[in-house]
Motif scaffolding. Structure first.
Motif, mmCIF file in Angstrom:
data_model
loop_
_atom_site.group_PDB
_atom_site.id
_atom_site.type_symbol
_atom_site.label_atom_id
_atom_site.label_comp_id
_atom_site.label_asym_id
_atom_site.label_seq_id
_atom_site.Cartn_x
_atom_site.Cartn_y
_atom_site.Cartn_z
ATOM 1 N N PHE A 174 62.338 11.910 -93.266
ATOM 2 C CA PHE A 174 62.749 12.292 -91.918
ATOM 3 C C PHE A 174 64.160 12.870 -91.871
ATOM 4 C CE2 PHE A 174 59.640 8.858 -91.463
ATOM 5 C CZ PHE A 174 58.753 9.415 -90.559
ATOM 6 N N TRP A 175 64.923 12.744 -92.959
ATOM 7 C CA TRP A 175 66.342 13.085 -92.945
ATOM 8 C C TRP A 175 66.696 13.923 -94.169
ATOM 9 C CZ3 TRP A 175 68.481 11.113 -88.533
ATOM 10 C CH2 TRP A 175 67.842 10.020 -87.959
ATOM 11 N N SER A 176 67.803 14.627 -94.070
ATOM 12 C CA SER A 176 68.307 15.372 -95.234
ATOM 13 C C SER A 176 69.825 15.371 -95.240
ATOM 14 C CB SER A 176 67.788 16.817 -95.233
ATOM 15 O OG SER A 176 68.379 17.563 -94.175
ATOM 16 N N LEU A 177 70.381 15.556 -96.412
ATOM 17 C CA LEU A 177 71.814 15.745 -96.620
ATOM 18 C C LEU A 177 72.018 17.066 -97.348
ATOM 19 C CD1 LEU A 177 72.995 12.194 -97.789
ATOM 20 C CD2 LEU A 177 73.456 13.283 -95.579
ATOM 21 N N ALA A 178 72.773 17.958 -96.736
ATOM 22 C CA ALA A 178 73.072 19.263 -97.333
ATOM 23 C C ALA A 178 71.794 19.971 -97.776
ATOM 24 C CB ALA A 178 74.035 19.112 -98.513
ATOM 25 N N GLY A 179 70.750 19.873 -96.943
ATOM 26 C CA GLY A 179 69.516 20.582 -97.215
ATOM 27 C C GLY A 179 68.601 19.928 -98.222
ATOM 28 N N GLN A 180 68.933 18.731 -98.670
ATOM 29 C CA GLN A 180 68.131 18.016 -99.661
ATOM 30 C C GLN A 180 67.632 16.715 -99.053
ATOM 31 O OE1 GLN A 180 67.270 18.702 -103.007
ATOM 32 N NE2 GLN A 180 66.099 16.798 -102.941
ATOM 33 N N ALA A 181 66.319 16.478 -99.110
ATOM 34 C CA ALA A 181 65.727 15.224 -98.662
ATOM 35 C C ALA A 181 65.460 14.364 -99.888
ATOM 36 C CB ALA A 181 64.433 15.477 -97.897
ATOM 37 N N GLY A 182 66.116 13.235 -99.969
ATOM 38 C CA GLY A 182 65.999 12.404 -101.163
ATOM 39 C C GLY A 182 67.032 12.806 -102.194
ATOM 40 N N ARG A 183 67.121 12.002 -103.257
ATOM 41 C CA ARG A 183 68.236 12.135 -104.198
ATOM 42 C C ARG A 183 68.275 13.480 -104.906
ATOM 43 N NH1 ARG A 183 68.226 6.994 -107.162
ATOM 44 N NH2 ARG A 183 66.801 7.927 -108.654
ATOM 45 N N GLY A 184 67.181 13.992 -105.352
ATOM 46 C CA GLY A 184 67.152 15.286 -106.024
ATOM 47 C C GLY A 184 67.624 15.208 -107.464
ATOM 48 N N ASP A 185 67.267 16.235 -108.234
ATOM 49 C CA ASP A 185 67.635 16.272 -109.653
ATOM 50 C C ASP A 185 69.074 16.719 -109.877
ATOM 51 O OD1 ASP A 185 65.084 15.448 -110.451
ATOM 52 O OD2 ASP A 185 64.330 17.519 -110.484
ATOM 53 N N ASP A 186 69.594 17.527 -108.968
ATOM 54 C CA ASP A 186 70.944 18.066 -109.122
ATOM 55 C C ASP A 186 71.892 17.380 -108.147
ATOM 56 O OD1 ASP A 186 70.186 19.978 -111.073
ATOM 57 O OD2 ASP A 186 69.396 21.265 -109.469
ATOM 58 N N PRO A 187 73.139 17.153 -108.559
ATOM 59 C CA PRO A 187 74.094 16.498 -107.665
ATOM 60 C C PRO A 187 74.525 17.410 -106.530
ATOM 61 C CG PRO A 187 75.206 17.222 -109.650
ATOM 62 C CD PRO A 187 73.742 17.489 -109.872
ATOM 63 N N PHE A 188 74.984 16.788 -105.450
ATOM 64 C CA PHE A 188 75.575 17.556 -104.357
ATOM 65 C C PHE A 188 76.788 18.329 -104.850
ATOM 66 C CE2 PHE A 188 79.131 17.350 -101.287
ATOM 67 C CZ PHE A 188 78.678 18.278 -100.360
ATOM 68 N N ALA A 189 77.579 17.714 -105.730
ATOM 69 C CA ALA A 189 78.779 18.367 -106.272
ATOM 70 C C ALA A 189 79.111 17.742 -107.614
ATOM 71 C CB ALA A 189 79.955 18.210 -105.311
ATOM 72 N N ARG A 190 79.760 18.526 -108.462
ATOM 73 C CA ARG A 190 80.302 18.034 -109.734
ATOM 74 C C ARG A 190 81.815 18.177 -109.695
ATOM 75 N NH1 ARG A 190 75.399 20.435 -111.728
ATOM 76 N NH2 ARG A 190 74.187 18.904 -112.945
ATOM 77 N N TYR A 191 82.520 17.128 -110.149
ATOM 78 C CA TYR A 191 83.973 17.134 -110.141
ATOM 79 C C TYR A 191 84.488 16.807 -111.527
ATOM 80 C CZ TYR A 191 83.361 16.836 -105.063
ATOM 81 O OH TYR A 191 82.997 17.079 -103.763
ATOM 82 N N GLU A 192 85.601 17.423 -111.865
ATOM 83 C CA GLU A 192 86.296 17.048 -113.093
ATOM 84 C C GLU A 192 87.025 15.730 -112.862
ATOM 85 O OE1 GLU A 192 86.178 18.594 -116.036
ATOM 86 O OE2 GLU A 192 84.760 20.056 -115.171
#
Length: 461
Positions: free
Chosen positions: A360-378
């Protein structure tokens, strides 16, 4: 106020203080997830079968010194896989307890050894992080306190774990329907029994002018507690375990979203026999006692001055937030708003198809955890995330592994937290130093929302 079928509760127990350095030398102490039966409802109602740690609800109170090392062996005596997340601890990624991301879930009859350093003093908690909406609601949670080397001068230190439980008032059993689409797509699973430390009628004894440290933990599945002090005056000294630079008078509403904690230092101002309580705002707008304080004879002769701030934890500054590039995490979905589409399990699906999959919900266009991260940081990079709540409901957004600061409109930084409450249509920016390597979950702690799509993650290399 007499309990009714609509006003019930849950419980708390304690284990011995863990001495610094003892964890590495002593055998691992078991923490057993198992079935238990407890009297949640008032006497006269049936006892309630629950899932518990070590047979209590909430689980045992774990207490250790700042800078020490905590170890526990999770033993799974349930019929379902489980894991433990140590909420708010800046922890090694392998110990974070998120099944499917940082570890495999512990199967029935299996065990997992958790051992980690405790860099920060404060009020934290632990809870299941496998199918957490159901497992936490059934009782798999407890408080974790990390004590300062130089604690504040108080007459008593009280840990108060707040919860609401959804019970069938006829049978006393925890209500089923964890996949209820109405709950998942609206405000979440709200209970009909409010409780603190396992009691619907918890009462503390105190003397006038006693000074108490109240550590409040919201372990509820979705309820936002709005609290006030009655017959007491006090100060907020820490949020989510992290000390404030200066104590803030707690003269108005104290809002505590799911997963959040607040440390209060309060003085009992009521005369002996007069009302004193931690009260909450009920659904009808009235204020009702959540924890009563029975005031007896006078303690110290006079009121005391404001307390000094708690000693700061290490690494509480967030430099470079102004120049960090913001990344937008937009919350969408739910009843009354919905969303056009989102990605789920590698597919771009419209809202109807997502609902059919329980998303029922999404974060940044993704519903559920997903294979790729929202962001990668050094590692060492200052991260800045712009949270946009484009839904009709509140969300308690929690980041694992690190604490963040909110960025205020005047350019200053707010308190350091691990969970921020987002009102409908609210926009909030957070910033943190990505100094803890690993894969870290970021999700709504209205656990039904997280289970229905509002879950993401970041990676720190």
């Amino acid at each position: 106020m007499r309990p009714t079928r609509r006003t019930f509760c849950a419980g708390l127990a304690a284990v011995p203080f863990l001495r610094p350095g003892a964890a590495s030398a002593a055998p691992l102490v078991p923490l057993t997830a198992r079935h238990a039966t407890v009297q949640l409802a008032p006497e006269g109602y049936p006892a309630t079968p629950v899932w518990s740690y070590d047979g209590t609800l909430p689980g045992p109170l774990l207490r250790a010194a700042q800078g020490s090392r905590l170890s526990r062996r999770l033993v799974n005596a349930l019929e379902v896989p489980t894991s433990v997340h140590w909420h708010g601890i800046r922890i090694d990624n392998a110990m974070d307890g998120v099944s499917g991301l940082t570890q495999a879930a512990v199967p029935p009859g299996g065990s997992f050894d958790y051992a980690f350093d405790l860099p920060d003093a404060g009020t934290y908690w632990y809870h299941a992080h496998t199918n957490s909406m159901e497992q936490v609601a059934r009782g798999l949670y407890g408080a974790l306190i990390v004590d300062e080397a130089d604690p504040p001068e108080v007459d008593r230190d009280e840990v108060l774990v707040l919860d609401d439980v959804l019970l069938d008032p006829e049978t006393g059993r925890i209500a089923e329907g964890f996949d209820n689409p109405m709950m998942r797509s609206h405000a979440g699973r709200l209970g009909n029994l409010l409780c603190v430390n396992g009691r619907f009628d918890l009462s503390l004894a105190a003397r006038r002018h006693d000074r108490l440290r109240l550590r409040l933990v919201n372990a509820a599945n979705a309820r936002i507690f709005v609290l006030r002090l009655e017959g007491m005056s006090g100060w907020t000294v820490a949020l989510d375990g992290m000390p404030l630079a200066q104590p803030v008078p707690a003269s108005g509403d104290i809002v505590l979203a799911p997963a959040q904690r607040v440390d209060l230092i309060v003085d009992v101002t009521a005369e002996a026999g007069a009302p004193a309580a931690l009260v909450h705002r009920a659904g009808d707008g009235s204020w009702r006692a959540l924890v009563e304080v029975a005031v007896s004879a006078r303690g110290t002769s006079a009121a005391r001055s404001a307390p000094p701030p708690l000693p700061p934890n290490p690494r509480m500054t967030v430099p470079g937030a102004d120049s960090a590039e913001p990344r937008e995490m937009r919350m969408q979905g739910g009843a009354m708003r919905g969303m056009e589409s989102a990605r789920h399990q590698g597919q771009l699906l419209d809202f109807a198809a997502l609902i059919a999959r329980g998303q029922f919900w999404s974060l940044a266009g993704q519903a559920g955890r997903g294979d790729d991260p929202f962001a990668r940081y050094e590692r060492g990079e200052t991260a800045r995330i712009r949270l946009v709540n484009d839904t009709a409901f509140a969300h308690a957004m929690h980041l694992h592994g690190m604490h963040f600061r909110t960025l205020l409109p005047d350019g200053t930084q707010g308190a350091m937290r691990d969970t921020v409450l987002m009102a409908p249509d609210e926009v909030t920016e957070i910033a943190f130093v990505a100094n803890n390597p690993g894969k870290w979950l970021m999700h709504c702690h209205m656990l039904g929302h997280a289970a229905s799509g509002m879950t993401s993650w970041i990676e720190v290399a």
